[in-house]
Design an enzyme around this catalytic site. Sequence first.
Site, PDB file in Angstrom:
ATOM      1  N   SER A 175    -102.302 104.799  -0.035  1.00 14.62           N
ATOM      2  CA  SER A 175    -102.266 103.391   0.383  1.00 14.62           C
ATOM      3  C   SER A 175    -100.862 102.831   0.287  1.00 14.62           C
ATOM      4  O   SER A 175    -100.078 103.237  -0.582  1.00 14.62           O
ATOM      5  CB  SER A 175    -103.205 102.568  -0.510  1.00 14.62           C
ATOM      6  N   TYR A 215    -106.218  99.426  -8.141  1.00 14.31           N
ATOM      7  CA  TYR A 215    -106.411 100.188  -6.901  1.00 14.31           C
ATOM      8  C   TYR A 215    -105.153 100.992  -6.567  1.00 14.31           C
ATOM      9  O   TYR A 215    -105.213 102.201  -6.286  1.00 14.31           O
ATOM     10  CB  TYR A 215    -106.753  99.243  -5.758  1.00 14.31           C
TER      11      TYR A 215
END
Length: 339
Positions: free
Chosen positions: A134, A159
């Site tokens: 990501s 995350y």
Amino acid sequence: MVNTNEKNNILVTGSAGFIGFFLSKKLLEAGHSVTGIDNLNDYYDVNLKIDRLKILYKFDSFKFIKGDISDKGDLQKVFKKGQPEIVINLAAQAGVRYSLEKPDAYIQSNIIGFHNIIEACKDYTVKHLIYASSSSVYGANKKVPFEETDFVDHPVSLYAATKKSNELIAHTYSHLYDIPISGLRFFTVYGPMGRPDMAYFSFTNKLSNGEPIKIFNNGDFDNDLYRDFTYIDDIVEGIVKLIPNPPTEKVKHEVYNIGNNNPVKLMKFITALEAALSNKLGKEVQFEKHFEPMQPGDVPATYASTDKLYSAVGFKPTTPIEEGLQNFIDWYVDYYKSI
């Protein structure tokens, strides 16, 4: 190198998810056999996931398994029975803000689940493992555009920390067991049949329900947040081109940005969304806007350098935000029969 014309047996985890669905569809259309695995969790509307699967079920070479990659025993059975040659791991607990509320879900799926995937790839000798990282790993990096060589040891959300952990684990396993592995740092993926928790989708839902939208930029237009929005078709094309090009260096692990290399300010993005709605509905549409402080875990900017991916596979995303958002709105209005 994997033969580009060869029809492979491919395992796609998270196959009922946004990227997983479109990737599986593209691979099936190209003649590959695809086994999809997904736990169909309720992080967002399960009906949307089921509708994606209904489209995939139309292909004879698609097989779906409802399962969780964090269950090592079941995952090993999938590998033993299916013997995948290519593995594309897109299953993960997504969302920056949600990681503040449900941290356990991120450890379970993004750490334990990823470890189970990479262990299975070691045990069953796959040709190429591709996994989702990501853009959030860049944290509050102020140097733009973000390059794969940038320092990424200061994530600002759990995350992001799990995705950085995936990259470290992948590097280690590639070094120890000679597994060809590629990681993709996705930059704000959007498009039809997308994730309802993403801003463009949730804003449209708010409008449909007659509610105002919350914009987390403090109302500061001069120093607005900006994002490298990447259209789903560009993401899928990048993955497909990467499949036959596994890393070949001594440590066979590479990480690539996949973004639009053209960041858009949040307010411009909202204006483009309003224009797409106006085009579809044949009348002027504007959101009622409420401005809020920036949220914990959010970063001020994402901006991808795509030079490395282009060098590897000759591809970089090109879809402009106006075209991508129009495609989304056209789908949304037809799908939900609303607004």
